[in-house]
Structures are given as C-alpha cells and as structure tokens.
Design a protein around this motif. Structure first.
Motif, mmCIF file in Angstrom:
data_model
loop_
_atom_site.group_PDB
_atom_site.id
_atom_site.type_symbol
_atom_site.label_atom_id
_atom_site.label_comp_id
_atom_site.label_asym_id
_atom_site.label_seq_id
_atom_site.Cartn_x
_atom_site.Cartn_y
_atom_site.Cartn_z
ATOM 1 N N GLY A 108 27.868 65.363 94.060
ATOM 2 C CA GLY A 108 27.918 63.988 93.591
ATOM 3 C C GLY A 108 28.971 63.793 92.520
ATOM 4 N N THR A 109 28.773 62.742 91.742
ATOM 5 C CA THR A 109 29.734 62.352 90.702
ATOM 6 C C THR A 109 28.984 61.914 89.456
ATOM 7 O OG1 THR A 109 31.266 61.561 92.390
ATOM 8 C CG2 THR A 109 31.627 60.762 90.150
ATOM 9 N N ARG A 110 29.445 62.390 88.314
ATOM 10 C CA ARG A 110 28.940 61.896 87.038
ATOM 11 C C ARG A 110 29.926 60.846 86.534
ATOM 12 N NH1 ARG A 110 29.538 65.959 83.239
ATOM 13 N NH2 ARG A 110 31.292 64.862 82.345
ATOM 14 N N VAL A 111 29.408 59.707 86.117
ATOM 15 C CA VAL A 111 30.227 58.634 85.563
ATOM 16 C C VAL A 111 29.887 58.492 84.079
ATOM 17 C CG1 VAL A 111 30.673 56.155 85.584
ATOM 18 C CG2 VAL A 111 30.424 57.389 87.747
ATOM 19 N N ASP A 112 30.923 58.604 83.246
ATOM 20 C CA ASP A 112 30.787 58.333 81.817
ATOM 21 C C ASP A 112 31.517 57.024 81.564
ATOM 22 O OD1 ASP A 112 29.391 60.665 80.601
ATOM 23 O OD2 ASP A 112 31.028 61.730 81.594
ATOM 24 N N PHE A 113 30.755 56.029 81.136
ATOM 25 C CA PHE A 113 31.236 54.659 80.953
ATOM 26 C C PHE A 113 31.258 54.351 79.459
ATOM 27 C CE2 PHE A 113 30.188 50.272 80.083
ATOM 28 C CZ PHE A 113 30.964 49.542 80.960
ATOM 29 N N LEU A 114 32.327 53.723 78.991
ATOM 30 C CA LEU A 114 32.434 53.289 77.597
ATOM 31 C C LEU A 114 33.087 51.917 77.570
ATOM 32 C CD1 LEU A 114 32.332 53.732 74.493
ATOM 33 C CD2 LEU A 114 34.578 54.860 74.737
#
Length: 181
Positions: A108-114
C-alpha cells in the motif's frame, strides 16, 4: 506564521493501493471531482490541473446555492512521491500551502498530509473536519478494489481510471448517504 496548532494540520493515512494509484486519485481531474469537498456536501466541477511546478489548478465547488472557487499553484511535483501546492479560496484572504508525501508501505501507500497557513483556528478546524473525510472517501474506494497491488503496479491507464472514478463515487455515496450520479 509559525507551525502551531492554529495554522497547521497534519494527517497520516495508509491506503490499500500503490503510490501510483494514490497519486492518480490526488492529481487527475476526473478523480478529484469525486472526493474534493465531500464532507460538506459540495461537488467539484470544472476541475483543471496543470500538473507541473508553476502550473495552476482550479475548481468550482458547489453545494446548492453556495459556490466556492478554489485554486492554487503547484510548487513541487514528484510523481507518486511528493506534491506541494498552494490552496486559495478566490475572493477571500484564505491562502494556505498543502504538501502530500506518498511512501510505499508494504503493498500500500502511506500518505503524510500537511496544510499550513490557516488564518485562524476556525479555518483550521473546518479543514480538520473536511480532509479526513476526503481521505476516507479515497481509502474506501481503494479498499473496494480487488487485487489493486497487482492490477496497477504503475499509473493506471485511462480505461482503469473510469472504474476508479465509479469506485470513488460509490464510496462517497456510502459514506455520506448521497444518491449516486
């Protein structure tokens, strides 16, 4: 502005799909229209994306008689890895910057949002309610796909995006009890 609780929003989510597919959901106009503004009952129309540093994006977000024009400029574009862009509500003093980091996480994919630069705590609070729901719509659509890790090892072709758009629409309808289009 300093990076503090009133002007910064950080979120981290894991998605059941490879970075290329998550990138497509985040950057393709035909997919953006299904998740943008979803938590507040808005529908994105006229989505335009010039996906390159210095390129602009825009959309018209509609909920009944309310119309918002949201736009910005891409600052960093690293396909399937990093996206940084400005975020502005036309006709207002609301300007912020969003960065999205995509990292492989198993299959899968980890998304880090800021998102930074909120003018006040209320604006941050509104976006802190909205973004998790948009991410949930994305995640629900990805979970609905079977075998996503092997079907889309790279950016999907147009024929696959039609199915992704349908999955995003179905996820939005399930989550927010909306009629299907």
């Amino acid at each position: 502005m300093d990076d503090n609780s009133e002007n910064a929003l950080r979120l981290r989510r894991s998605f059941a799909g490879p970075p290329g597919l998550v990138w497509a959901i985040w950057t393709r106009p035909e997919l953006i229209r299904h998740w943008f503004g979803s938590s507040f009952g808005f529908r994105a129309h006229d989505v335009a994306v010039d996906l390159r540093p210095g390129g602009n994006w825009s959309l018209r977000n509609v909920n009944g008689a309310i119309t918002e024009h949201v736009c910005g400029t891409y600052h960093e574009v690293q396909p399937a890895r990093r996206l940084v862009y400005s975020y502005h509500f036309r006709g207002t003093d609301f300007f912020s910057v969003i960065s999205v980091e995509l990292s492989p996480e198993g299959e899968g994919t980890r998304v880090d949002f800021l998102q930074t630069g909120f003018p006040d705590a209320q604006a941050r609070s509104d976006h802190a309610r909205g973004w998790p729901n948009a991410l949930k719509v994305m995640g629900e659509a990805l979970l609905a796909m079977h075998g996503v890790g092997t079907i889309w090892p790279k950016l999907p072709e147009k024929t696959h995006l039609d199915g992704v758009a349908r999955d995003l629409q179905a996820a939005r309808a399930r989550l927010f009890e909306e009629p299907a289009e």
